[in-house]
Scaffold this motif. Structure first.
Motif, PDB file in Angstrom:
ATOM      1  N   ASP A   1      14.071  11.043  10.116  1.00 30.97           N
ATOM      2  CA  ASP A   1      13.581  12.326  10.646  1.00 30.97           C
ATOM      3  C   ASP A   1      13.901  12.364  12.137  1.00 30.97           C
ATOM      4  O   ASP A   1      13.006  12.310  12.985  1.00 30.97           O
ATOM      5  CB  ASP A   1      12.065  12.438  10.396  1.00 30.97           C
ATOM      6  CG  ASP A   1      11.478  13.736  10.963  1.00 30.97           C
ATOM      7  OD1 ASP A   1      12.260  14.698  11.181  1.00 30.97           O
ATOM      8  OD2 ASP A   1      10.260  13.775  11.188  1.00 30.97           O
TER       9      ASP A   1
ATOM     10  N   THR B   1      14.366  14.237   3.165  1.00 36.78           N
ATOM     11  CA  THR B   1      14.309  13.624   4.491  1.00 36.78           C
ATOM     12  C   THR B   1      14.145  14.700   5.568  1.00 36.78           C
ATOM     13  O   THR B   1      14.268  15.901   5.290  1.00 36.78           O
ATOM     14  CB  THR B   1      15.585  12.831   4.802  1.00 36.78           C
ATOM     15  OG1 THR B   1      16.668  13.753   4.920  1.00 36.78           O
ATOM     16  CG2 THR B   1      15.885  11.813   3.721  1.00 36.78           C
TER      17      THR B   1
ATOM     18  N   TYR C   1       3.783   1.868   8.281  1.00 34.75           N
ATOM     19  CA  TYR C   1       4.763   1.842   7.190  1.00 34.75           C
ATOM     20  C   TYR C   1       4.701   0.494   6.481  1.00 34.75           C
ATOM     21  O   TYR C   1       4.450  -0.543   7.100  1.00 34.75           O
ATOM     22  CB  TYR C   1       6.183   2.072   7.735  1.00 34.75           C
ATOM     23  CG  TYR C   1       6.355   3.398   8.453  1.00 34.75           C
ATOM     24  CD1 TYR C   1       5.675   4.540   8.027  1.00 34.75           C
ATOM     25  CD2 TYR C   1       7.213   3.516   9.542  1.00 34.75           C
ATOM     26  CE1 TYR C   1       5.834   5.756   8.683  1.00 34.75           C
ATOM     27  CE2 TYR C   1       7.387   4.723  10.205  1.00 34.75           C
ATOM     28  CZ  TYR C   1       6.685   5.839   9.781  1.00 34.75           C
ATOM     29  OH  TYR C   1       6.844   7.037  10.413  1.00 34.75           O
TER      30      TYR C   1
ATOM     31  N   HIS D   1       8.217   5.196   1.722  1.00 39.51           N
ATOM     32  CA  HIS D   1       7.597   6.528   1.755  1.00 39.51           C
ATOM     33  C   HIS D   1       6.128   6.486   1.352  1.00 39.51           C
ATOM     34  O   HIS D   1       5.350   7.355   1.734  1.00 39.51           O
ATOM     35  CB  HIS D   1       8.367   7.485   0.839  1.00 39.51           C
ATOM     36  CG  HIS D   1       9.726   7.850   1.372  1.00 39.51           C
ATOM     37  ND1 HIS D   1       9.896   8.512   2.557  1.00 39.51           N
ATOM     38  CD2 HIS D   1      10.973   7.617   0.887  1.00 39.51           C
ATOM     39  CE1 HIS D   1      11.201   8.690   2.780  1.00 39.51           C
ATOM     40  NE2 HIS D   1      11.871   8.151   1.779  1.00 39.51           N
TER      41      HIS D   1
ATOM     42  N   LEU E   1       8.467  10.298   7.070  1.00 42.05           N
ATOM     43  CA  LEU E   1       9.856   9.860   6.870  1.00 42.05           C
ATOM     44  C   LEU E   1      10.547  10.726   5.826  1.00 42.05           C
ATOM     45  O   LEU E   1      11.722  10.524   5.518  1.00 42.05           O
ATOM     46  CB  LEU E   1       9.886   8.392   6.429  1.00 42.05           C
ATOM     47  CG  LEU E   1       9.241   7.405   7.403  1.00 42.05           C
ATOM     48  CD1 LEU E   1       9.212   6.002   6.811  1.00 42.05           C
ATOM     49  CD2 LEU E   1       9.982   7.399   8.739  1.00 42.05           C
TER      50      LEU E   1
ATOM     51  N   ARG F   1      11.919   6.114  11.683  1.00 40.59           N
ATOM     52  CA  ARG F   1      11.624   7.537  11.902  1.00 40.59           C
ATOM     53  C   ARG F   1      12.868   8.233  12.436  1.00 40.59           C
ATOM     54  O   ARG F   1      13.246   9.311  11.980  1.00 40.59           O
ATOM     55  CB  ARG F   1      10.456   7.667  12.890  1.00 40.59           C
ATOM     56  CG  ARG F   1      10.014   9.082  13.154  1.00 40.59           C
ATOM     57  CD  ARG F   1       9.344   9.672  11.915  1.00 40.59           C
ATOM     58  NE  ARG F   1       8.980  11.070  12.070  1.00 40.59           N
ATOM     59  CZ  ARG F   1       7.778  11.482  12.468  1.00 40.59           C
ATOM     60  NH1 ARG F   1       6.849  10.612  12.762  1.00 40.59           N
ATOM     61  NH2 ARG F   1       7.523  12.764  12.554  1.00 40.59           N
TER      62      ARG F   1
END
Lengths: 403, 470, 469
Positions: free
Chosen positions: A373, A126, C188, A151, A158, A369
């Motif tokens: 991150d 991560t 995503y 992912h 991410l 996000r």
């Protein structure tokens, strides 16, 4: 700084970057660096994290480090009569990590699934430098939230994928490729109409525009490139069925490798997606659009049953070409797709990107996000994400995606 | 609130039984078979139509469990509501992989809660009447007289729904006027009976409602059985089977009635008992269970129960499928000259009574009987395995739910566009008949035996000496 | 929190009939299909439309009240149990909005029963591939929440592979759409993330499922074996040939006998140690060759007999028996533990032997009925909970079995979900940071942790992540 040699090295590098709020640019074989939006950062080279971790052919699964090349995976599995069933555009030197991170697939996806359907598990670091392992090494697994899917296709924003476990398939007993050509004067719809009722279950079924057909030396006009697999009886029966679509000629299956690998690397690339019933319409629209940019010698193909059209606009000499063309980018990035269709840009000149809507600007994506991150160190800006959560789009905008 | 430890395999400790010696406690072993899988939910007409798991078999089984555990009281009105709402159709039993004896558990529960919570007045009156032979005869005679006046037909149309329905039910029992076959059809389409079958002796269950309001069907049953190598004898002294009482939880009354019938049928030993009412047949077949606590009667009950057959079971192996298309014998020139071409087949649909399909698990035989009737086309009926909402006297005591269950049935019947809706149970015939009548449908409900009898009346059966295929 | 006013407000949204509050009314909702667990909800609310769902969720958000979505309550992991929470039943949302046969997409509400959807799309020559054994009762919403599988997911994939888009009412009452029914999009994969989130990320109010053409031809084989290990070897051999069977299912003798005693008796031989039910489908051409290859694999692995279903009725009966097997196990003993582990397929023979040994050591009878082709095993133990010593032994045996599966490189659930039941195994399967990442993701959807609280990820893992951030 040297390339991380282990996941823990990698984690330490990322943790350090997180602490310093110093952006990182993730790099494997380097084949994807010109894709996506402009993205700066200290290079984080994971190419050294390569090699097969575990491969039990009887399980039809393989676990490999993210930096392992597609060519290597193909070589190792071929020795056991298996393959990954994934043939994304690009050189075979490309890595499996990048393939998963970008969710890149190819013509075989209609038979074996998209990347999201093939990845079973991941090791992923991560943005705070935590080593996480999600999914598993078995073919069916619902334990925990499905961060594998999260992912896959997240372009590393991410977390940095360091290892993947994939589902494999046995290579078909018989694997043959055919080119089908037909009456160029007839409409695309009427040429494709028989497809609906034909007893076909192809491994791949691509419609190629005349330029791409010619580039591959297959045909003069629009052609169908078909890959049939299975036992001999099944392939023979399908080959006969193809006759209803036009003139059938067998070609070497290597044509599919060329289709993937020979794609010009310096190009504008888009995927235009719409309902499968409208694929001919989408294809035609894209060709017409390309007609207005003929100076770039566009190459177009469609995965028919997905309703997906892939467009490659090679930039033949230098980037000055693009500047000289004086393109109206806001219109260009939009009008390549017919109304109602969706366009995903892979590669564009820097000046065009600001005109492409960001796909991860909604509150949930932004929140994810921030969760994984928080300092935005991983491939910052690559997806055009808003800078910080505080600046996240207002709620009303998130509802833009409503039915 | 009791959640088990998160990784524990075991449930919370089992409490001791709060209702020792109750009918429910005696039936409790059946509850243990339930694994809560929920496969019964889509089979249950009350769950499907009321959309509340409290009105599902699994929900009711949980209520039973809690009654036994003492967590819920037999006087709890909600328990009563959801138990009362069960139609007792037992469709859950044919969906249950575990074999939970739901029907028996339901009756035991109703018998247990009856002590604290008497059944509604209307039910008590009806059950009281059915328990008294003389009174019942009187009421049925009255009903026939009323029916003959045609007054119920009119009342069914003009009264508000709740009041009109019983009159519609009565009106719907009027013997059906079946179409006259053309001379041509009579020649070409005859019921085909296997000639090689050994003669069987049977005794007919006369029933109560069947005797009172469906006398024509009883008579047809005797005719049809006689035409198919059966010797029909009578068993005097028989009466109402007691099913209505058992379903309502009045097991003592049901047992009294069972004993009387057992004694009556013992007078005709060795004869099979032919039943043309699915609900009664199911009850008779369960006399052994009903009297399992009565040492003097249990064996006798089992013996009689083992002789019970639905009339379709008796007929299925005696009939051959009717010729569906044109007869193999080509029409003669004379027929053509008279223009007496074969008329198009009459569209019919079969709605299996729950107590035939789910309680007695009989599905193939009625189809065989219907396929033997010439000149008809059997049209598939969507959700045919769902209850029609009749359920004995349920439509009188739970009219709202009954209507809710009947409504989709009527829709599917309308979609099937049939002339005749066939069902082999008086309750279903009255419920469906009334529903069709009140919805303005031209479809009529009819007993399969009436249809078969009609075909036999039109032309004598053709005896086919086909060798036994077994 | 929960107040009398809340109940009234809920009634004003859905109507008084659709709020359940009294003890007897909550009984049906205090368990799901997982035997042995109970939790009494605060209320049960049964909305009838997307708008009602949103209004209910918003109201609960205002009051800070946790909720648990429930479909038909057929889940086998306790995922629909509500402890101090409100159950939102979705079983009344049963509309099929549209079936787009050309684009092979159906737009449905979450309460549509899987088998009903199958029935409705069949006239178009289409099918919805995921076919969990509970398909006659379970709902599409529940399938999405659990990422349900089924026998035929060996070839066709699980729910994840067949859902194009969902509309989700987030725990704060906001409505969002993940995925797109008409096109493939970048960004995503929130739809993929949502599928299998077990009700922790919100409530799906609309689901767009992908449909597949019904295979033009099919062959169903039944092979019987003198030992479970032989059957497992046949599975490995079949997988190794490269043929992807539509399904490859195994049942051991105890299960066979329970099924044969039930109304779903399929004619399985009751005197063999195991049967393998194999199916291949697809184009007619070459299908017999595949069936012969499978037959050969079975015989070489020691099959006593291999027979092929001759008629559709034959085939349907063979499948009914398999699909109702779990329910039929209720005949063996009053109580039942069900497990759902997955192991690598080459490990099947030795894992099955290990399981038998564990059962023998603890003196409990393990029945096996499972998706052999996927390595997805369902070891079940029937027992009598009133015998406390026996219950203890069952508990101990199950823990060892699960650990053995994890040690073999497997996972703790292939299709039932974690729910409450498998929460205790999550620490053995995932590292702390991995669980913490899952918690962090959950909090993006549900910062207050009100949606199906206490499920899927152990609470301690979430606390740690919160501390680190």
């Amino acid at each position: 700084m040297s390339a991380p040699a282990s996941p823990s090295d990698l984690a330490a590098r990322i943790a350090d970057a997180h602490a310093r709020r110093a952006p990182l640019r993730i790099r494997g074989a380097g084949t994807w660096l010109d894709a996506g939006r402009p993205c700066a950062g200290d290079p984080l080279d994971i190419g050294a994290l390569a090699g097969i971790v575990e491969y039990t052919p009887g399980d039809l699964t393989i676990t490999a480090r993210a930096g392992t090349s597609l060519r290597e995976l193909d070589r190792v599995t071929a020795a056991e009569g298996q393959w990954l069933g994934l043939d994304p555009a690009g050189a075979p030197e490309g890595t499996i990590g990048a393939t998963v991170a970008t969710a890149s697939d190819g013509p075989l996806a209609i038979a074996f699934g998209r990347v999201r359907d093939l990845v079973l598990g991941l090791e992923c670091i991560t943005g705070t430098g935590e080593v996480t392992r999600v999914g598993g090494r078995v073919v069916k697994n619902v334990a925990g939230f499905d961060l594998v899917r999260l992912h896959t296709g997240a372009w590393g924003t991410l977390g940095v994928i360091s290892e993947v476990t994939l589902r494999l398939r046995a290579r078909p007993e018989v694997d043959r490729a055919f080119v089908v050509t037909g009456d160029e004067r007839a409409s695309l719809e009427s040429r494709l109409a028989p497809l609906t009722d034909l007893p076909l279950a192809p491994l791949a079924l691509e419609l190629l525009d005349p330029a791409l057909s010619a580039a591959l030396g297959l045909a003069r006009g629009t052609c169908l490139l078909v890959r049939l697999g299975g036992n001999a009886e099944r392939v023979d029966a399908q080959q006969r069925a193809l006759g209803a679509l036009g003139d059938v000629r067998e070609v070497d299956t290597a044509v599919f490798m060329r289709l993937a690998a020979d794609e010009p690397s310096d190009a504008l690339v888009a995927r235009v997606s719409h309902e499968r019933t409208r694929v001919a319409e989408t294809f035609r629209h894209v060709l017409e659009f390309c007609g207005t940019h003929a100076q770039w010698e566009p190459l177009v193909r469609a995965s028919l049953s997905r309703g997906l059209v892939r467009v490659v606009l090679p930039i033949s000499s230098t980037r000055d070409d693009v500047a000289a063309a004086n393109v109206d980018w806001p219109s260009f990035v939009r009008t390549i797709a017919p109304p109602g269709a969706h366009v995903s840009w892979e590669r564009l000149p820097a000046e065009a990107w600001p005109h492409v809507p960001c796909a991860v600007a909604d509150t949930i994506s932004t929140g994810l996000r921030d969760a994984l991150d928080p300092a935005r160190v991983l491939n910052a800006g690559l997806l055009g994400e808003p800078a910080r959560r505080a600046d996240a789009v207002p709620r009303a905008d998130a509802r833009r995606v409503l039915a | 609130m009791t959640t088990s430890p998160t990784t524990s395999a075991g449930p919370s400790p089992l409490p001791t039984c709060a209702l020792p010696d109750s009918p429910l406690a005696k039936a409790a072993a059946g509850l243990d078979a339930c694994v809560h899988c929920g496969f019964c939910l889509p089979a249950c007409p009350t769950y499907v139509n009321l959309q509340d798991e409290n009105d599902s078999p699994r929900g009711r089984l949980l209520l039973m469990r809690r009654l036994l555990d003492g967590e819920l009281d037999v006087r709890d009105p909600d328990v009563g509501t959801h138990m009362d709402r069960c139609l007792g159709c037992r469709a859950c039993e044919t969906a249950c992989p575990s074999g939970v004896p739901y029907g028996q558990l339901l009756e035991a529960t109703r018998a247990t809660t009856r002590v604290a919570r008497p059944v509604p007045l209307v039910a008590r009156v009806v059950l009281g009447v059915f328990q008294r032979e003389m009174l019942l005869s009187l009421v049925l005679v009255g009903a026939r007289v009323l029916r003959a006046t045609r007054l119920p037909d009119w009342l069914a149309r003009v009264l508000p729904a709740r009041l009109a329905f019983p009159f519609a039910m009565l009106a719907s029992t009027t013997p059906a006027r079946l179409p006259q076959a053309s001379a041509h059809d009579r020649v070409l389409h005859r019921v085909r009976v296997r000639a090689s079958q050994a003669r069987r002796t049977v005794v007919r269950l006369d029933g109560c409602v069947m005797r009172g309001l469906f006398a024509h069907t009883n008579a047809a049953t005797t005719r049809v059985l006689s035409a198919t190598a059966h010797t029909v004898r009578s068993a005097p002294g028989q009466g109402c089977c007691g099913a209505l009482h058992a379903h309502a939880g009045d097991l003592d009354a049901a047992r009294d009635m069972a004993r009387r019938n057992i004694a009556a049928f013992e007078r005709v030993p060795d004869a099979l008992i032919a039943v043309n009412s699915a609900g009664c047949g199911a009850m008779l077949k369960e006399y052994g269970h009903l009297l399992h606590d009565d040492p003097a009667w249990h064996a006798r009950a089992e013996a009689v129960a083992s002789r019970v057959r639905d009339v379709s079971e008796l007929l299925a192996d005696r009939l051959l499928p009717a010729a569906r298309e044109a007869s193999p014998a080509a029409p003669t020139a004379r027929d053509s000259a008279h223009g007496a071409a074969s008329s198009p087949p009459v569209r019919i649909a079969y709605d299996p009574p729950c107590h035939l399909m789910h309680a007695q698990r009989i599905t193939r035989e009625p189809q065989a009987v219907l396929s033997a009737i010439p000149g008809v086309e059997l049209v598939p009926l969507v959700d045919a395995d769902q209850c029609c909402g009749s359920a004995g006297i349920y439509n009188l005591v739970e009219p709202d739910t009954s209507d809710a269950v009947l409504a989709p049935k009527l829709r599917h019947v309308a979609d099937a566009r049939v002339e005749w809706l066939v069902s082999g149970n008086p309750g279903c015939l009255m419920q469906l008949g009334a529903g069709l009548m009140r919805s303005g449908s031209s479809t009529r409900a009819v007993h399969p035996i009436d249809l078969l009898d009609h075909a036999l009346q039109a032309a004598p059966a053709e005896r086919v000496g086909e060798p036994d295929l077994a | 929190m929960i107040t009398a006013g809340l109940a009234d407000a809920l009634r004003s949204i859905v109507g008084p009939r659709w709020v359940k509050q009294r003890p007897a009314e909550l009984t049906a909702y205090d368990s799901d299909a997982l035997p042995g667990y109970r939790a009494t909800p605060s209320f049960v609310v049964l909305p009838a439309s997307r708008d009602e769902v949103i209004a209910v969720v918003r109201l609960l958000a205002q009051h800070g009240v946790p909720f648990v979505p429930r479909g038909a309550g057929t889940g086998l992991s306790g995922g629909a149990l509500a402890n101090d929470a409100v159950i939102i039943g979705l079983n009344r949302l049963t509309r099929i909005h549209a079936i787009d046969a050309g684009n092979r997409i159906a737009h449905v509400e979450p309460g549509v029963v899987n088998a009903v959807l199958q029935r409705e799309v069949a006239p178009f020559g289409l099918q919805y591939a995921p076919d969990p054994s509970s398909q006659s009762a379970c709902t599409i919403g529940g399938n999405v929440a659990e990422n349900a599988g089924g026998p035929h997911c060996l070839k066709y994939g699980v729910t994840l592979n067949h859902v194009a888009a969902v509309t989700v009412c987030l725990p704060n009452g906001e409505l969002v759409q993940f995925g797109d029914p008409a096109s493939e999009r970048d960004g995503y994969d929130l739809c993929g993330l949502f599928i299998g989130s077990e009700g922790c990320f919100g409530i799906a109010t609309d689901v767009w499922v992908r449909l597949l053409p019904v295979a033009p031809a099919v062959r169903t084989l039944l092979a019987d074996f003198p030992s479970l290990t032989d059957a497992a070897r046949a599975v490995s051999a079949i997988i190794a040939t490269g043929i992807v069977p539509a399904a490859l299912e195994m049942m051991d003798q105890a299960t066979i006998r329970a099924v044969e005693a039930s109304i779903y008796a399929a004619g399985y031989p009751t005197d063999v140690a195991a049967v393998l039910l194999a199916e291949v489908d697809g184009l007619e051409a070459g299908l017999d060759a595949d069936a012969r290859t499978i037959e050969r694999c079975c015989r070489e692995a020691g099959a006593r007999d291999v027979r092929i279903a001759r008629t559709d009725g034959d085939r349907a009966r063979l499948w009914q028996g398999r699909k109702k097997a779990f329910g039929a196990l209720g005949r063996i003993a009053p109580h039942l533990v069900v497990q759902d582990a997955v192991v690598p397929r080459t490990r099947l023979p030795d894992v099955l032997e290990t399981i038998a040994a564990i059962g023998a050591r603890h003196g409990v009878a393990v029945c096996n009925v499972f998706h052999a082709g996927d390595g997805n095993i369902h070891p079940n133990i029937s027992y009598d909970a009133s015998d406390h010593a026996q219950a203890e032994r069952v508990h101990a045996a199950m823990s060892e079995i699960m650990q053995a599966c994890i040690d073999a490189g497997g996972t703790i659930t292939g299709e039932h979900g974690v729910g409450l039941d498998k929460l205790g195994y999550m620490d053995a399967l995932f590292t702390e940071p991995s669980l913490a990442a899952m918690c962090a993701v959950r909090e993006v959807f549900d910062p207050d942790r009100r949606a199906n609280p206490g499920k899927v990820v152990p609470v301690h893992a979430c606390r740690e992540w919160g501390g680190r951030r």
